[in-house]
Design a protein around this motif. Structure first.
Motif, PDB file in Angstrom:
ATOM      1  N   MET A 215      23.645  74.518   2.820  1.00  2.86           N
ATOM      2  CA  MET A 215      24.415  75.433   3.794  1.00  2.86           C
ATOM      3  C   MET A 215      25.852  74.815   3.925  1.00  2.86           C
ATOM      4  O   MET A 215      26.321  73.737   3.798  1.00  2.86           O
ATOM      5  CB  MET A 215      23.776  75.191   5.251  1.00  2.86           C
ATOM      6  CG  MET A 215      24.454  76.042   6.405  1.00  2.86           C
ATOM      7  SD  MET A 215      24.207  77.972   6.207  1.00  2.86           S
ATOM      8  CE  MET A 215      22.316  78.071   6.379  1.00  2.86           C
TER       9      MET A 215
ATOM     10  N   LYS B 151      25.931  84.237  11.164  1.00  2.00           N
ATOM     11  CA  LYS B 151      24.814  83.401  10.667  1.00  2.00           C
ATOM     12  C   LYS B 151      24.129  83.916   9.080  1.00  2.00           C
ATOM     13  O   LYS B 151      23.959  83.215   8.344  1.00  2.00           O
ATOM     14  CB  LYS B 151      24.149  83.051  11.541  1.00  2.00           C
ATOM     15  CG  LYS B 151      22.946  82.061  11.312  1.00  2.00           C
ATOM     16  CD  LYS B 151      22.077  81.346  12.364  1.00  2.00           C
ATOM     17  CE  LYS B 151      21.111  80.701  12.071  1.00  2.00           C
ATOM     18  NZ  LYS B 151      20.054  80.193  13.160  1.00  2.00           N
ATOM     19  N   ARG B 152      23.853  85.284   9.516  1.00  3.12           N
ATOM     20  CA  ARG B 152      23.007  85.968   8.467  1.00  3.12           C
ATOM     21  C   ARG B 152      23.962  85.904   7.219  1.00  3.12           C
ATOM     22  O   ARG B 152      23.259  85.772   5.995  1.00  3.12           O
ATOM     23  CB  ARG B 152      22.568  87.154   8.737  1.00  3.12           C
ATOM     24  CG  ARG B 152      21.845  88.177   7.666  1.00  3.12           C
ATOM     25  CD  ARG B 152      21.513  89.396   8.400  1.00  3.12           C
ATOM     26  NE  ARG B 152      22.459  90.223   8.811  1.00  3.12           N
ATOM     27  CZ  ARG B 152      23.288  90.582   8.235  1.00  3.12           C
ATOM     28  NH1 ARG B 152      23.183  90.837   6.814  1.00  3.12           N
ATOM     29  NH2 ARG B 152      24.465  91.432   8.586  1.00  3.12           N
TER      30      ARG B 152
ATOM     31  N   GLU C 116      24.175  82.391   5.468  1.00  2.00           N
ATOM     32  CA  GLU C 116      22.971  82.062   4.775  1.00  2.00           C
ATOM     33  C   GLU C 116      22.840  82.861   3.559  1.00  2.00           C
ATOM     34  O   GLU C 116      22.448  82.308   2.313  1.00  2.00           O
ATOM     35  CB  GLU C 116      21.705  82.449   5.522  1.00  2.00           C
ATOM     36  CG  GLU C 116      21.672  81.631   6.793  1.00  2.00           C
ATOM     37  CD  GLU C 116      20.382  81.834   7.811  1.00  2.00           C
ATOM     38  OE1 GLU C 116      20.145  83.009   7.629  1.00  2.00           O
ATOM     39  OE2 GLU C 116      20.354  81.193   8.570  1.00  2.00           O
ATOM     40  N   LYS C 117      23.351  84.210   3.497  1.00  2.68           N
ATOM     41  CA  LYS C 117      23.202  84.819   2.299  1.00  2.68           C
ATOM     42  C   LYS C 117      24.343  84.781   1.165  1.00  2.68           C
ATOM     43  O   LYS C 117      23.971  84.497   0.065  1.00  2.68           O
ATOM     44  CB  LYS C 117      23.568  86.419   2.543  1.00  2.68           C
ATOM     45  CG  LYS C 117      23.486  87.353   1.212  1.00  2.68           C
ATOM     46  CD  LYS C 117      24.001  88.707   1.801  1.00  2.68           C
ATOM     47  CE  LYS C 117      23.879  89.823   0.378  1.00  2.68           C
ATOM     48  NZ  LYS C 117      24.420  91.063   0.973  1.00  2.68           N
TER      49      LYS C 117
ATOM     50  N   SER D 168      25.396  81.509   1.043  1.00  2.00           N
ATOM     51  CA  SER D 168      24.745  80.278   0.449  1.00  2.00           C
ATOM     52  C   SER D 168      23.724  80.540  -0.587  1.00  2.00           C
ATOM     53  O   SER D 168      24.077  79.748  -1.830  1.00  2.00           O
ATOM     54  CB  SER D 168      24.212  79.215   1.520  1.00  2.00           C
ATOM     55  OG  SER D 168      23.502  78.422   1.006  1.00  2.00           O
ATOM     56  N   VAL D 169      23.098  81.340  -0.421  1.00  2.00           N
ATOM     57  CA  VAL D 169      21.927  81.759  -1.602  1.00  2.00           C
ATOM     58  C   VAL D 169      22.634  82.232  -2.900  1.00  2.00           C
ATOM     59  O   VAL D 169      22.195  81.940  -3.907  1.00  2.00           O
ATOM     60  CB  VAL D 169      20.865  82.469  -0.935  1.00  2.00           C
ATOM     61  CG1 VAL D 169      20.094  82.944  -2.129  1.00  2.00           C
ATOM     62  CG2 VAL D 169      19.950  81.907   0.250  1.00  2.00           C
TER      63      VAL D 169
END
Length: 483
Positions: free
Chosen positions: A1, A119-120, A123-124, A126-127
């Motif tokens: 993250m 936040k979403r 995370e996206k 990061s992936v």
């Protein structure tokens, strides 16, 4: 993250109140914020690759930002785009999401929903970043691989073509992308390649996917060369990945080794023939000459003791002559060269009866009598050694030899007995050592003519040996090397 303080956000908003609210939320979460109030200010920058997120007011004093979405996606390919607007027109929402934006907010903005969206997106990202790193690593591996790596889609169209493949086939990647991979295969594979893919996608059955195969490939200049191909199905990406090795050098080395092996075998056979000729033309003649003189001496001998000695010497010479004749026939049966395999096997049957008391029943198709001397020699030697095995191991005095011509122009030979048999698990120990030739040597001899050999047995149920050999040799080089 990611740590949020390391992520720059570009906020493009002309309304001071809205700009202040969003800036405060981002600052509370430790994002670094750049501000632009117009389209002109937004475009006046050169650090597009830094941004993690670009937040756009839909209506700005100098134009609409939703019309710039495709351009912004090219300028900042790693950034997510978010639209904020005071208007709730559904057509604007549709246009925005058609351009693959991350989110869409209508003012006034709910801070909790906004933070949840951030936040979403984080995370996206990061992936996506990890995926990009993996893709970059894989690309580096593929680009530097010594094997050719080619990927194709389910329509057989090439999607990637690495430098090793470029060197191997003579095409550049730019030339091959979106071309059908069948271009790299020779006929008749080329004409049916799409059918193979369709059948695999329909049935899941393939002779190539998931295994390693030796095949032929076609260079840009039309040259056909041997390759080793391993294909993997990657359904999650909708592609097949093929790893290709040019095995031309290996095949050339194998051919040289095969040619050397054949030359050694031919030299061995030639030596046996020369030895047989020496035995026949010299030693036997000498022995016969001595015998003639003994006959003369026996007639003239007056002392009975001397006469008996001469008689005994004559008997020993007779045995010696018989042994040399038998050895000559076994080393180089003249009948095999002069009259063919069928007649030679008929002689062998009589010889096995006389010398070993083995009754050999023959069922020989004369149409299976090859005109190729090398084939005849090798088949004769293998049959003879198999019969020796019967004599030594089977504990029976009867064997069967059947020879027939198969429809595909191949000779089938079956040597069987109804003896005690053996356990196939102990095959190596059971194979005959009587003449210095075992199963591996039979297989080796047959490999010289592209023949095959199977042996079946069970304790108490006899043994069946099966040979399949070509009726003729297509390789002119092999044919010319026949002794």
């Amino acid at each position: 993250m990611y740590e949020t303080q390391s992520l720059p956000v570009l906020l493009v908003e002309a309304d001071p109140e809205s700009r202040s609210q969003i800036t405060q939320i981002l600052a509370d979460d430790h994002y670094r914020v750049d501000i632009a109030e117009t389209i002109a200010q937004m475009l006046d920058r050169d650090n597009w690759s830094d941004y993690f997120l670009i937040i756009l007011e839909q209506e700005l004093p100098d134009g609409r930002t939703d019309e710039l979405l495709p351009k912004l996606q090219k300028l900042a390919p790693n950034a997510e785009l978010m639209i904020i607007t005071a208007q709730s027109r559904i057509e604007n929402v549709v246009i925005a999401f058609r351009n693959e934006i991350a989110d869409y907010f209508v003012k006034p903005i709910d801070p909790d929903l906004f933070r949840s969206s951030l936040k979403r997106i984080l995370e996206k990202q990061s992936v996506s970043s990890e995926l990009r790193q993996i893709q970059a690593q894989l690309k580096a591996i593929v680009e530097t691989a010594i094997e050719g790596v080619v990927t194709i889609d389910h329509n057989g169209l090439i999607t990637s073509f690495n430098p090793a493949a470029e060197k191997m086939f003579g095409y550049s990647a730019n030339e091959m992308i979106n071309k059908n991979v069948s271009l790299l295969t020779p006929s008749p594979t080329r004409e049916h390649h799409d059918e193979y893919i369709a059948r695999y996608l329909e049935t899941g059955e393939s002779d190539i996917v998931g295994m390693r195969r030796e095949l032929k490939a076609c260079h840009r200049d039309g040259t056909i060369f041997p390759i080793e191909l391993s294909v993997t199905d990657l359904p999650q990406f909708g592609i097949f990945a093929g790893i290709i090795s040019d095995i031309s050098e290996r095949k050339q080395a194998e051919q040289k080794q095969e040619k050397l092996t054949k030359a050694i075998a031919m030299a061995g056979q030639q030596e046996r023939r020369q030895l047989a000729n020496i035995l026949h033309d010299h030693l036997q003649q000498l022995l016969v000459g001595v015998r003639i003189h003994l006959d003369i001496a026996k007639k003239d001998a007056s002392v009975e003791a001397v006469k008996q000695t001469l008689v005994r010497a004559d008997e020993l010479l007779s045995q010696g002559i018989e042994v040399t004749r038998s050895l000559t026939a076994e080393l180089n049966p003249v009948i095999l060269h002069e009259e063919g395999l069928v007649t030679a096997l008929e002689w062998l049957s009589q010889n096995m009866k006389e010398r070993y008391n083995l009754d050999v029943k023959l069922d020989l198709d004369r149409q299976a009598n090859s005109s190729n001397e090398l084939i005849n020699i090798i088949l004769y030697e293998c049959i003879r050694e198999l019969l020796f095995n019967v004599v030594k191991h089977s504990q029976t005095n009867q064997a069967f030899v059947r020879m027939s011509l198969l429809s595909e122009q191949k000779i089938e030979i079956v040597v069987s007995d109804e003896g005690i048999g053996f356990d196939p698990k102990q095959l190596d120990q059971q194979i005959s050592e009587a003449s210095g030739i075992g199963l591996s040597n039979i297989e080796f001899r047959l490999s010289l003519i592209k023949g095959k050999f199977w042996l079946e047995s069970a304790n108490g149920n006899g043994t069946v040996a099966r040979i399949i050999a070509p009726f003729e040799l297509r390789d002119a080089k092999i044919q010319n090397e026949t002794p």
